[in-house]
Write a protein that holds these residues in place. Sequence first.
Motif, PDB file in Angstrom:
ATOM      1  N   TYR A  34     -15.553  -9.356   7.406  1.00 49.18           N
ATOM      2  CA  TYR A  34     -15.019  -8.968   8.703  1.00 49.18           C
ATOM      3  C   TYR A  34     -15.941  -9.508   9.792  1.00 49.18           C
ATOM      4  O   TYR A  34     -17.141  -9.660   9.574  1.00 49.18           O
TER       5      TYR A  34
ATOM      6  N   ARG B 272     -10.005   2.320  -4.472  1.00 47.46           N
ATOM      7  CA  ARG B 272      -9.489   1.029  -4.002  1.00 47.46           C
ATOM      8  C   ARG B 272      -9.154   0.111  -5.170  1.00 47.46           C
ATOM      9  O   ARG B 272      -8.229  -0.703  -5.087  1.00 47.46           O
TER      10      ARG B 272
ATOM     11  N   PHE C  18     -10.532 -10.647  10.002  1.00 45.36           N
ATOM     12  CA  PHE C  18     -10.938 -10.680   8.596  1.00 45.36           C
ATOM     13  C   PHE C  18     -10.791 -12.114   8.109  1.00 45.36           C
ATOM     14  O   PHE C  18      -9.734 -12.726   8.298  1.00 45.36           O
TER      15      PHE C  18
ATOM     16  N   ASP D 116      -1.644   1.611   3.638  1.00 47.04           N
ATOM     17  CA  ASP D 116      -2.204   0.367   4.193  1.00 47.04           C
ATOM     18  C   ASP D 116      -1.777  -0.839   3.364  1.00 47.04           C
ATOM     19  O   ASP D 116      -1.430  -1.890   3.906  1.00 47.04           O
ATOM     20  N   GLN D 117      -1.814  -0.702   2.044  1.00 52.78           N
ATOM     21  CA  GLN D 117      -1.397  -1.808   1.179  1.00 52.78           C
ATOM     22  C   GLN D 117       0.095  -2.084   1.327  1.00 52.78           C
ATOM     23  O   GLN D 117       0.531  -3.240   1.304  1.00 52.78           O
TER      24      GLN D 117
ATOM     25  N   ASN E  29      -8.621  -4.019  13.449  1.00 53.10           N
ATOM     26  CA  ASN E  29      -7.766  -5.193  13.284  1.00 53.10           C
ATOM     27  C   ASN E  29      -6.290  -4.831  13.347  1.00 53.10           C
ATOM     28  O   ASN E  29      -5.480  -5.538  13.952  1.00 53.10           O
ATOM     29  N   GLU E  30      -5.941  -3.727  12.703  1.00 51.80           N
ATOM     30  CA  GLU E  30      -4.546  -3.292  12.690  1.00 51.80           C
ATOM     31  C   GLU E  30      -4.056  -2.989  14.101  1.00 51.80           C
ATOM     32  O   GLU E  30      -2.917  -3.295  14.466  1.00 51.80           O
TER      33      GLU E  30
ATOM     34  N   SER F  64     -11.212  -2.621   9.733  1.00 48.12           N
ATOM     35  CA  SER F  64      -9.838  -2.910   9.344  1.00 48.12           C
ATOM     36  C   SER F  64      -8.850  -2.182  10.255  1.00 48.12           C
ATOM     37  O   SER F  64      -7.811  -2.735  10.643  1.00 48.12           O
ATOM     38  N   GLU F  65      -9.179  -0.950  10.628  1.00 46.78           N
ATOM     39  CA  GLU F  65      -8.317  -0.194  11.539  1.00 46.78           C
ATOM     40  C   GLU F  65      -8.308  -0.839  12.929  1.00 46.78           C
ATOM     41  O   GLU F  65      -7.252  -0.894  13.587  1.00 46.78           O
TER      42      GLU F  65
ATOM     43  N   ALA G  27     -16.160  -1.060   6.643  1.00 48.65           N
ATOM     44  CA  ALA G  27     -15.052  -1.981   6.407  1.00 48.65           C
ATOM     45  C   ALA G  27     -13.725  -1.368   6.827  1.00 48.65           C
ATOM     46  O   ALA G  27     -12.879  -2.035   7.437  1.00 48.65           O
ATOM     47  N   GLU G  28     -13.526  -0.102   6.522  1.00 48.54           N
ATOM     48  CA  GLU G  28     -12.264   0.541   6.861  1.00 48.54           C
ATOM     49  C   GLU G  28     -12.122   0.731   8.370  1.00 48.54           C
ATOM     50  O   GLU G  28     -11.023   0.625   8.918  1.00 48.54           O
TER      51      GLU G  28
ATOM     52  N   SER H 230     -11.584  -8.618  16.830  1.00 46.85           N
ATOM     53  CA  SER H 230     -12.124  -8.613  15.472  1.00 46.85           C
ATOM     54  C   SER H 230     -11.121  -9.267  14.533  1.00 46.85           C
ATOM     55  O   SER H 230      -9.964  -9.491  14.890  1.00 46.85           O
TER      56      SER H 230
END
Length: 300
Positions: A86, A203, A20, A248-249, A153-154, A150-151, A146-147, A18
Motif C-alpha cells: 500500500y 484472511r 495498492f 470486502d471480498q 482506498n475504498e 484499504s478502507e 493494511a485494513e 492512497s
Amino acid sequence: MPSVIEFTAPPLPHYIISGFSPLPVGGKHPSRKNIGAFDLLVVVQGCLYVEEGGHEYEITEGHALILRPDSSHYSYMGCKEETLHYWVHFQILGDWKVIEEEDYLACHGRYPEGEPGYLSLPPFEITPYNIALPQFTKLAQPQKMAETISELNEMNRNIHLASVRLRQQALFQDVIMLLSASLGADGPSPQSACAERAASYLREHYREPFSAKQLGEAINFHPVYIARCMQKVFGCSPSTYLLRLRIDQSKLLLIQTDLPVERVAEEVGFNHAAYFTASFTRFEGMAPRKYRQRFAWNKG
C-alpha cells in the motif's frame, strides 16, 4: 540509524491519496525527486528495496517506510518475489523536522516516577503538541494498518463527496496513530499479537465455515481470549471480522467479474444468498446488485 519525523499539531497531517500496488519479480518502486508530499509505503507481501538520503531500506512484510517530500529516492534493486504494498501520499502543513530515533527516544521518555503526567492548561486556548513518526519501522499492528489503508482506498470511489473526504481525513489519523504507536516498540503487545494472528488466519480461510474452537486450535489461544483481543484491537468479534472480510471480498468480485450474485456469495463463504444480500446491505447501505450497477468498471 533510523530517523524520526517530528511535527507539531495542530494542524494534523492531511491525507491526499492512497492506493495498492502489486509488483512482479524485477519490479521497482518509482524513482522520484522532491515530490512535495510524504509517501508512506506499507508492504504486505514480499520486499521493496528503496534508497533515500544515502540509506538503503529493505521494506519487508509488516514494515513501513515514509519517504520524505524534500529528498530523492530510487529502487536500488528489483523485487526478488511478487511484492504487494500500500502507498499513502500525505502532507504535513506545519513545521516538521527529522531527528535520529535514538536521540528522540532518549529525550522523550515517560514522565519520571512521581512527576504528574499532565499540565495545567489555560482554558479556551489551543495548545500545540508534538507527534513523532518513525521513518522506517516494523509495525506494531500490520494487519490493522493494511485494513485501515484499504478502507481509505475504498472511499476513493466517492471522493467527490465532501462527507467522504471528511471521513477519509478522520480515518487517516488512525494511520498516523498506528505509525506513532510503532515508534520504539520492541514488538506488538500480547493482545495485538493474538489479534493479528487471528486476523491473518481468518484472511487465509475466509471461504471456510467459521468455528471459534477451530480458530483457537489453529493459533493456540483460547477462543474467549481471542475474542477479547480482537475486540480491543479491531473493535469487533472474530465472527464479525470474518463477515466484514467476506463482504470486502465480495465487492471485488461484484466489480471485477460478471458472476451472478448467488455465485459471488458462494465464492466468499456464504451458504445462503439471502443472508449474503442482507449482510451486504447492512454493511454497505445498498444491495449487491445496486453496488455492482454503481461501481462496476466499464467494459468493452
